[in-house]
Scaffold this motif. Structure first.
Motif, mmCIF file in Angstrom:
data_model
loop_
_atom_site.group_PDB
_atom_site.id
_atom_site.type_symbol
_atom_site.label_atom_id
_atom_site.label_comp_id
_atom_site.label_asym_id
_atom_site.label_seq_id
_atom_site.Cartn_x
_atom_site.Cartn_y
_atom_site.Cartn_z
ATOM 1 N N ALA A 26 0.855 -1.191 0.000
ATOM 2 C CA ALA A 26 0.000 0.000 0.000
ATOM 3 C C ALA A 26 0.888 1.237 0.000
ATOM 4 N N VAL A 27 0.508 2.239 -0.787
ATOM 5 C CA VAL A 27 1.249 3.504 -0.852
ATOM 6 C C VAL A 27 0.294 4.623 -0.488
ATOM 7 N N ALA A 28 0.687 5.463 0.469
ATOM 8 C CA ALA A 28 -0.218 6.513 0.926
ATOM 9 C C ALA A 28 0.542 7.780 1.279
ATOM 10 N N GLU A 44 2.468 -10.035 11.187
ATOM 11 C CA GLU A 44 1.434 -11.061 11.306
ATOM 12 C C GLU A 44 0.054 -10.441 11.478
ATOM 13 N N GLY A 45 0.027 -9.310 12.150
ATOM 14 C CA GLY A 45 -1.255 -8.657 12.390
ATOM 15 C C GLY A 45 -1.730 -7.772 11.256
ATOM 16 N N TYR A 46 -0.808 -7.417 10.344
ATOM 17 C CA TYR A 46 -1.173 -6.534 9.219
ATOM 18 C C TYR A 46 -0.482 -7.063 7.974
ATOM 19 N N GLN A 47 -1.236 -7.822 7.184
ATOM 20 C CA GLN A 47 -0.667 -8.538 6.049
ATOM 21 C C GLN A 47 -0.572 -7.671 4.791
ATOM 22 N N ALA A 48 0.122 -6.562 4.924
ATOM 23 C CA ALA A 48 0.411 -5.700 3.781
ATOM 24 C C ALA A 48 1.586 -4.805 4.153
ATOM 25 N N HIS A 49 2.415 -4.519 3.173
ATOM 26 C CA HIS A 49 3.507 -3.568 3.380
ATOM 27 C C HIS A 49 2.951 -2.164 3.151
ATOM 28 N N LEU A 50 3.484 -1.203 3.882
ATOM 29 C CA LEU A 50 3.017 0.174 3.731
ATOM 30 C C LEU A 50 4.192 1.098 3.463
#
Length: 254
Positions: A26-28, A44-50
């Protein structure tokens, strides 16, 4: 600038990270970000890279690409071998004591302690980020030539922003070990930037200050073939040894 407005080369790099890691990126934009950009690998709790970036301008394409390059290195380290650079209490308190001594009688102990903590934390952040960052800049130069125009502007701007650290007044207000190590890392950044953008004068202030030999040794460590599964840790440890900072931190599992 939303993710869809990123340059095509950057979107291709983000896709590459997703393919290697098996997770979305994700890009923000985050206007209140303390730095130009940052990356938070998936957990493990947030299955996306930011990847977050601060300014919605053209240069953000390069800042996002830079963080994506770093992320690509991170996700290739086996999860069980990933570690974070963590403060070492003895080293932190030594810096605090030096600052308290420097400013004794001119500012309160609480203020001196806060200043010491900022010196220590800032140096550890610089150690953790600059070496791997040099690798990322060079990798992007080689792999994404479409970004070289933006890269040149970003690198020149950062070098110019760092030059005031050479001012003699800085020596009167900072612990000597912190200043020397920080200047050496800035010098390595300047010498590599000068090479990548083809503007040798960018490194002249650090050359005149006597940092060329050490800077080139640091740069060489970022170009060495990795011997372990965590090349960034190798770079950081190598830099720490050259800079006298090996006992200033520890590695811990997340």
């Amino acid at each position: 600038m939303p993710a869809h407005a990123l340059l095509p080369a950057v979107n291709r790099l983000l896709q590459q990270v997703e393919e290697v890691s098996g997770l979305p990126v994700a890009v923000a934009q985050q206007a209140d970000l303390g730095t130009l950009a940052t990356v938070r690998p998936a957990t493990e709790g947030y299955q996306a890279h930011l990847i977050a970036y601060r300014d919605a301008d053209e240069a953000s394409s390069y800042h996002v690409a830079f963080e994506a390059a770093l992320l690509l290195r991170i996700v290739q380290v086996p999860p069980e071998q990933r570690v974070n650079l963590t403060e070492k209490r003895e080293a932190r308190e030594k810096v605090v004591a030096q600052v308290e001594k420097m400013f004794k009688g001119s500012i309160g102990l609480a203020q001196a302690r806060q200043a010491g903590l900022r010196f220590y934390d800032g140096l550890m952040l610089q150690l953790r980020s600059t070496g791997p960052g040099l690798w990322a800049d060079r990798w992007l130069f080689e792999q994404l030539p479409e970004l070289r125009g933006l890269q040149a502007a970003v690198l020149q701007g950062q070098v110019q922003q760092n030059v005031p650290c050479l001012n003699a007044e800085v020596d009167k207000m900072s612990p000597a070990a912190v200043v020397k190590a920080s200047r050496a890392m800035n010098a390595a950044y300047a010498f590599q930037a000068a090479e990548l953008v083809g503007i040798p004068p960018l490194a002249i202030p650090y050359q005149a200050a006597g940092f060329e030999a050490l800077a080139r040794e640091l740069i060489a460590l970022t170009r060495a073939e990795p011997t372990t599964a965590d090349p960034d840790r190798e770079i950081i440890d190598g830099w720490a040894e050259k800079l006298g900072l090996s006992r200033w931190y520890v590695w811990k599992t997340p």
